[in-house]
Design a protein around this motif. Structure first.
Motif, PDB file in Angstrom:
ATOM      1  N   GLY A 213       0.823  -1.210   0.000  1.00 34.75           N
ATOM      2  CA  GLY A 213       0.000   0.000   0.000  1.00 34.75           C
ATOM      3  C   GLY A 213       0.854   1.256   0.000  1.00 34.75           C
ATOM      4  O   GLY A 213       2.067   1.203   0.210  1.00 34.75           O
ATOM      5  N   VAL A 214       0.198   2.370  -0.238  1.00 36.97           N
ATOM      6  CA  VAL A 214       0.896   3.657  -0.314  1.00 36.97           C
ATOM      7  C   VAL A 214       1.051   4.250   1.085  1.00 36.97           C
ATOM      8  O   VAL A 214       0.098   4.295   1.860  1.00 36.97           O
ATOM      9  CB  VAL A 214       0.131   4.635  -1.227  1.00 36.97           C
ATOM     10  N   SER A 215       2.258   4.698   1.382  1.00 36.70           N
ATOM     11  CA  SER A 215       2.528   5.276   2.695  1.00 36.70           C
ATOM     12  C   SER A 215       3.757   6.176   2.618  1.00 36.70           C
ATOM     13  O   SER A 215       4.622   5.992   1.760  1.00 36.70           O
ATOM     14  CB  SER A 215       2.756   4.178   3.737  1.00 36.70           C
ATOM     15  N   LEU A 216       3.810   7.152   3.526  1.00 36.91           N
ATOM     16  CA  LEU A 216       4.978   8.034   3.640  1.00 36.91           C
ATOM     17  C   LEU A 216       5.847   7.656   4.837  1.00 36.91           C
ATOM     18  O   LEU A 216       6.700   8.446   5.249  1.00 36.91           O
ATOM     19  CB  LEU A 216       4.521   9.486   3.778  1.00 36.91           C
ATOM     20  N   ARG A 217       5.666   6.459   5.368  1.00 36.40           N
ATOM     21  CA  ARG A 217       6.347   6.080   6.606  1.00 36.40           C
ATOM     22  C   ARG A 217       7.865   6.100   6.460  1.00 36.40           C
ATOM     23  O   ARG A 217       8.588   6.447   7.392  1.00 36.40           O
ATOM     24  CB  ARG A 217       5.887   4.696   7.074  1.00 36.40           C
ATOM     25  N   TRP A 218       8.372   5.751   5.273  1.00 31.42           N
ATOM     26  CA  TRP A 218       9.819   5.680   5.097  1.00 31.42           C
ATOM     27  C   TRP A 218      10.442   7.062   4.925  1.00 31.42           C
ATOM     28  O   TRP A 218      11.612   7.266   5.243  1.00 31.42           O
ATOM     29  CB  TRP A 218      10.171   4.767   3.932  1.00 31.42           C
ATOM     30  N   TYR A 219       9.661   8.012   4.435  1.00 29.07           N
ATOM     31  CA  TYR A 219      10.143   9.394   4.380  1.00 29.07           C
ATOM     32  C   TYR A 219      10.214   9.977   5.789  1.00 29.07           C
ATOM     33  O   TYR A 219      11.134  10.731   6.115  1.00 29.07           O
ATOM     34  CB  TYR A 219       9.225  10.234   3.490  1.00 29.07           C
ATOM     35  N   VAL A 220       9.240   9.610   6.619  1.00 25.82           N
ATOM     36  CA  VAL A 220       9.292  10.024   8.022  1.00 25.82           C
ATOM     37  C   VAL A 220      10.465   9.365   8.723  1.00 25.82           C
ATOM     38  O   VAL A 220      11.167   9.993   9.542  1.00 25.82           O
ATOM     39  CB  VAL A 220       7.968   9.668   8.730  1.00 25.82           C
TER      40      VAL A 220
END
Length: 273
Positions: free
Chosen positions: A47-54
């Motif tokens: 799924g789409v997530s920004l967790r790795w940018y955080v």
């Protein structure tokens, strides 16, 4: 009537072009897509997530990446500033200096870092620093980057200067302006787009350099490209893809800015006398 030459009409040109574009850019696109993957796996889509940018800014490796990014930015700014200054002086000497003995050799010397494979430059620089006893570290990276970036800054600056008529400087000197005043108030403003374009190009070359930096960085010193490489050796993680995407987008923005500044300078040539 002879038709004008157009390579696009050759059979197979479109297919070869598409193949080259896929080979060059498909890996980058894949890295960008998977940097938004919510899964910790680099092969399974979750799924789409920004967790790795955080994670890049707040995760366990964030301090290492922040220090490496600071090193990269500070070295790139200093290397671009010095190399652009030297390139500007070299362009004025080469183009406004008339014909002099060794001019062709001087131009070849300026262009040498572009023509020589970067791995050869890295090995030669390491051997040279070791021979003279120069301590490897941040200063050695800065010196190597300055030398390597000079030709990249020189090209747009010299191209801009070649489009400026010498009559502007002659008119200023006829009005009793000194050489410094002529350069500061006449030549420098007209050369501005070329100098800024050269600075940005040198900056991005220094920021993205890995091969030379990896050879001469010394122990305990990391830039962003070498930090990414060190993390990849321990296993590819999704946060590395996010960090690589950020670096890639930053580089694309600077290269695009440099391109449009150069084009603006071409679209607004100096007035003709």
């Amino acid at each position: 009537m002879t038709r004008p030459f157009d390579i696009r009409h050759y059979r197979g040109f479109f297919a070869v072009t598409c193949a080259c574009l896929v080979i060059l850019y498909a890996p980058l696109i894949i890295v960008m897509i998977y940097s938004f993957n919510d899964s910790a796996s680099i092969t399974n889509w979750g799924g789409v997530s920004l967790r790795w940018y955080v994670d890049v800014f707040t995760g366990p490796d964030s301090e290492k990446f922040k220090l490496a990014a600071w090193n990269s930015l500070s070295i790139a700014v200093m290397a671009a500033t010095v190399s652009t200054t030297i390139a500007t002086a070299a362009a004025i000497g080469m183009i406004r200096g008339g014909q002099f003995k060794g001019k062709s050799a001087s131009f070849a010397l300026i262009s040498l870092p572009i023509m020589v494979p970067e791995i050869v430059t890295a090995v030669a620089t390491l051997i040279f620093f070791s021979t003279i006893g120069f301590k490897l570290g941040t200063l050695s990276i800065l010196v190597a980057h300055i030398v390597f970036c000079i030709p990249f800054a020189y090209l747009p600056i010299s191209a801009r200067l070649q489009g400026i008529e010498a009559s502007f400087e002659e008119a200023a000197q006829d009005l009793y302006a000194s050489r410094w005043a002529t350069f500061r108030y006449v030549l420098m403003p007209i050369m501005g787009p070329g100098i800024l374009s050269g600075f940005l190009l040198a900056f991005i070359i220094s920021l993205d350099d890995f091969i030379i930096t990896n050879f001469i960085k010394g122990a305990g010193v990391e830039t962003l490209p070498t930090a990414i490489f060190g993390s990849v050796k321990q296993g590819i993680k999704p946060n590395i893809m996010a960090l690589s995407t950020l670096l890639l987008m930053f580089s694309i923005c600077l290269v695009t800015l440099s391109y449009f500044i150069g084009k603006r300078g071409e679209a607004n040539p100096p007035p003709q006398t």
